[in-house]
Write a protein that holds these residues in place. Structure first.
Motif, mmCIF file in Angstrom:
data_model
loop_
_atom_site.group_PDB
_atom_site.id
_atom_site.type_symbol
_atom_site.label_atom_id
_atom_site.label_comp_id
_atom_site.label_asym_id
_atom_site.label_seq_id
_atom_site.Cartn_x
_atom_site.Cartn_y
_atom_site.Cartn_z
ATOM 1 N N SER A 182 0.828 -1.210 0.000
ATOM 2 C CA SER A 182 0.000 0.000 0.000
ATOM 3 C C SER A 182 0.860 1.257 0.000
ATOM 4 O O SER A 182 0.535 2.248 -0.674
ATOM 5 C CB SER A 182 -0.918 -0.016 1.225
ATOM 6 N N TYR A 183 1.966 1.225 0.730
ATOM 7 C CA TYR A 183 2.872 2.371 0.817
ATOM 8 C C TYR A 183 3.422 2.730 -0.566
ATOM 9 O O TYR A 183 3.403 3.900 -0.977
ATOM 10 C CB TYR A 183 4.010 2.044 1.782
ATOM 11 N N PHE A 184 3.916 1.729 -1.290
ATOM 12 C CA PHE A 184 4.468 1.993 -2.615
ATOM 13 C C PHE A 184 3.383 2.368 -3.628
ATOM 14 O O PHE A 184 3.632 3.161 -4.539
ATOM 15 C CB PHE A 184 5.252 0.777 -3.114
ATOM 16 N N GLU A 185 2.201 1.821 -3.445
ATOM 17 C CA GLU A 185 1.102 2.172 -4.353
ATOM 18 C C GLU A 185 0.744 3.646 -4.218
ATOM 19 O O GLU A 185 0.504 4.340 -5.210
ATOM 20 C CB GLU A 185 -0.123 1.307 -4.062
ATOM 21 N N LYS A 186 0.744 4.155 -2.988
ATOM 22 C CA LYS A 186 0.433 5.567 -2.764
ATOM 23 C C LYS A 186 1.525 6.473 -3.321
ATOM 24 O O LYS A 186 1.251 7.538 -3.859
ATOM 25 C CB LYS A 186 0.242 5.822 -1.268
ATOM 26 N N LEU A 187 2.794 6.036 -3.196
ATOM 27 C CA LEU A 187 3.899 6.846 -3.717
ATOM 28 C C LEU A 187 3.894 6.885 -5.239
ATOM 29 O O LEU A 187 4.244 7.898 -5.854
ATOM 30 C CB LEU A 187 5.237 6.279 -3.227
ATOM 31 N N ASN A 188 3.497 5.758 -5.842
ATOM 32 C CA ASN A 188 3.404 5.664 -7.306
ATOM 33 C C ASN A 188 4.701 6.127 -7.984
ATOM 34 O O ASN A 188 4.711 6.985 -8.872
ATOM 35 C CB ASN A 188 2.222 6.498 -7.816
ATOM 36 N N SER A 191 10.239 5.023 -11.046
ATOM 37 C CA SER A 191 11.570 4.431 -11.151
ATOM 38 C C SER A 191 11.792 3.280 -10.175
ATOM 39 O O SER A 191 12.815 2.603 -10.224
ATOM 40 C CB SER A 191 12.640 5.503 -10.927
ATOM 41 N N GLN A 192 10.849 3.076 -9.229
ATOM 42 C CA GLN A 192 10.996 2.038 -8.207
ATOM 43 C C GLN A 192 9.846 1.037 -8.331
ATOM 44 O O GLN A 192 8.682 1.400 -8.220
ATOM 45 C CB GLN A 192 10.989 2.657 -6.811
ATOM 46 N N THR A 193 10.192 -0.234 -8.521
ATOM 47 C CA THR A 193 9.171 -1.267 -8.664
ATOM 48 C C THR A 193 9.452 -2.413 -7.704
ATOM 49 O O THR A 193 10.556 -2.969 -7.689
ATOM 50 C CB THR A 193 9.138 -1.825 -10.099
ATOM 51 N N ILE A 194 8.471 -2.773 -6.901
ATOM 52 C CA ILE A 194 8.648 -3.905 -5.986
ATOM 53 C C ILE A 194 8.622 -5.210 -6.775
ATOM 54 O O ILE A 194 7.697 -5.466 -7.535
ATOM 55 C CB ILE A 194 7.532 -3.934 -4.921
ATOM 56 N N GLN A 195 9.629 -6.025 -6.580
ATOM 57 C CA GLN A 195 9.677 -7.350 -7.191
ATOM 58 C C GLN A 195 9.221 -8.426 -6.206
ATOM 59 O O GLN A 195 8.528 -9.368 -6.591
ATOM 60 C CB GLN A 195 11.095 -7.653 -7.687
ATOM 61 N N SER A 196 9.633 -8.287 -4.949
ATOM 62 C CA SER A 196 9.242 -9.291 -3.952
ATOM 63 C C SER A 196 9.318 -8.718 -2.547
ATOM 64 O O SER A 196 10.025 -7.732 -2.290
ATOM 65 C CB SER A 196 10.129 -10.534 -4.052
ATOM 66 N N ILE A 197 8.573 -9.339 -1.654
ATOM 67 C CA ILE A 197 8.608 -9.017 -0.223
ATOM 68 C C ILE A 197 8.746 -10.339 0.521
ATOM 69 O O ILE A 197 7.951 -11.263 0.308
ATOM 70 C CB ILE A 197 7.322 -8.298 0.230
ATOM 71 N N ASP A 198 9.741 -10.433 1.364
ATOM 72 C CA ASP A 198 9.972 -11.658 2.133
ATOM 73 C C ASP A 198 9.743 -11.372 3.616
ATOM 74 O O ASP A 198 10.515 -10.664 4.259
ATOM 75 C CB ASP A 198 11.402 -12.157 1.902
ATOM 76 N N VAL A 199 8.642 -11.918 4.141
ATOM 77 C CA VAL A 199 8.333 -11.755 5.566
ATOM 78 C C VAL A 199 8.424 -13.099 6.287
ATOM 79 O O VAL A 199 7.892 -13.260 7.385
ATOM 80 C CB VAL A 199 6.928 -11.131 5.766
ATOM 81 N N SER A 200 9.084 -14.051 5.675
ATOM 82 C CA SER A 200 9.169 -15.396 6.250
ATOM 83 C C SER A 200 9.922 -15.419 7.571
ATOM 84 O O SER A 200 9.715 -16.302 8.407
ATOM 85 C CB SER A 200 9.815 -16.360 5.257
ATOM 86 N N ASN A 201 10.835 -14.436 7.785
ATOM 87 C CA ASN A 201 11.612 -14.390 9.031
ATOM 88 C C ASN A 201 11.062 -13.378 10.028
ATOM 89 O O ASN A 201 11.775 -12.958 10.943
ATOM 90 C CB ASN A 201 13.077 -14.064 8.730
ATOM 91 N N LEU A 202 9.824 -12.999 9.852
ATOM 92 C CA LEU A 202 9.230 -11.989 10.739
ATOM 93 C C LEU A 202 9.186 -12.481 12.182
ATOM 94 O O LEU A 202 9.357 -11.697 13.120
ATOM 95 C CB LEU A 202 7.812 -11.646 10.264
ATOM 96 N N ARG A 203 8.964 -13.774 12.359
ATOM 97 C CA ARG A 203 8.890 -14.348 13.711
ATOM 98 C C ARG A 203 9.985 -15.399 13.921
ATOM 99 O O ARG A 203 9.757 -16.429 14.567
ATOM 100 C CB ARG A 203 7.507 -14.969 13.929
#
Length: 276
Positions: A182-188, A191-203
């Motif tokens: 949502s944060y990146f969508e609002k910034l629009n 030049s910056q594009t999200i390819q992946s988000i890894d939250v597997s080590n969050l806990r």
């Protein structure tokens, strides 16, 4: 001598009793019997066979009618009478598919089923599974056959969903991924594009291993370079903002940027790192 009261003749009294019994019990039974007979006749009548599915919603043809028909079990090979069609059960089927956010269903005689629905919009692939996407609310649903393949970020959750049930999934990892998307969508940012988000080590068991890793492609000139952002599990948005404010990030190289110790940012070229 007192005057005698008028008495009804026995025959007339019995007639009134019989009439009242018919009105209060026989007549409703007769009406119900007539209704049931009429319903049976309509069920047999081919005029009431479902031949049309009318779809409406905020997005025109968000889901193709052939897929809605399949979910509802409507098929020309198996004609169905409109009076045997269960709207409540049909609504449950749409919800179970996962791809429908909300829907209302009704019938219109003689042969139309009306469906007003809102489809879920995929925002990322759930990389732990095949053909599984999520929307901005964290609801899970299959991409194919409802949507064509899309260029979307991948999210690694590192969790097992057993049994697999489509719909909203309550988990802190989903909330973190949603916030970043949502944060990146609002910034629009172009030049910056999200390819992946890894939250597997969050806990992760070890505090030192707890992190969020966001892979971003940054366009410099006509070339794309990868940025791996290593973030904390709590201040990740502030750390992303700090990354975007760094002028020296415009470096023509693939980089690992560790932002877990603000205001410092530790930068390492990917070519020099043993692991991310």
């Amino acid at each position: 001598m007192l005057p005698t009261k008028n008495k009804l003749p026995v025959f007339k009294a019995l007639f009134y009793i019989a009439l009242s019994v018919f009105v209060f019990s026989g007549l409703p039974a007769f009406i119900w019997s007539s209704y049931c007979y009429h319903q049976k006749e309509r069920i047999k009548d081919s005029k009431y066979t479902i031949t049309k599915l009318a779809l409406t919603g905020p997005v025109k043809e968000a889901i193709k009618s052939v897929h809605i028909e399949e979910i509802l079990g409507l098929s020309s090979n198996k004609p169905q009478n409109i009076f045997t069609f269960n709207c409540a059960e049909a609504k449950k089927r749409l919800a179970k598919s996962g791809v429908i956010k909300k829907a209302s269903i009704s019938i219109e005689e003689p042969s139309t089923v009306l469906v007003e629905y809102t489809a879920r919009e995929p925002v990322a692939y759930v990389a732990d599974y095949t053909n599984l996407v999520m929307d901005q609310e964290g609801a899970l649903f299959p991409l194919v056959p409802y949507y064509t393949p899309k260029r979307l970020p991948k999210v690694y959750f590192g969790i097992k969903i057993e049994p697999m049930v489509y719909g909203k999934f309550e988990d802190e990892k989903f909330e973190v991924a949603q916030n970043i998307l949502s944060y990146f969508e609002k910034l629009n940012l172009k030049s910056q594009t999200i390819q992946s988000i890894d939250v597997s080590n969050l806990r992760a068991n070890s505090v030192g291993k707890q992190e969020v890793v966001v892979e971003i492609t940054e366009e410099l000139g006509r070339k794309n370079f990868v940025r791996y952002l290593r973030l904390t599990c709590s201040n990740y948005l502030e750390e992303i903002e700090h990354y975007l404010s760094l002028k020296q990030m415009s470096m023509p190289d693939d980089l690992i940027i560790d932002l877990r110790l603000l205001p410092c940012a530790y930068i390492t070229p990917v070519s020099e790192a043993s692991s991310i």
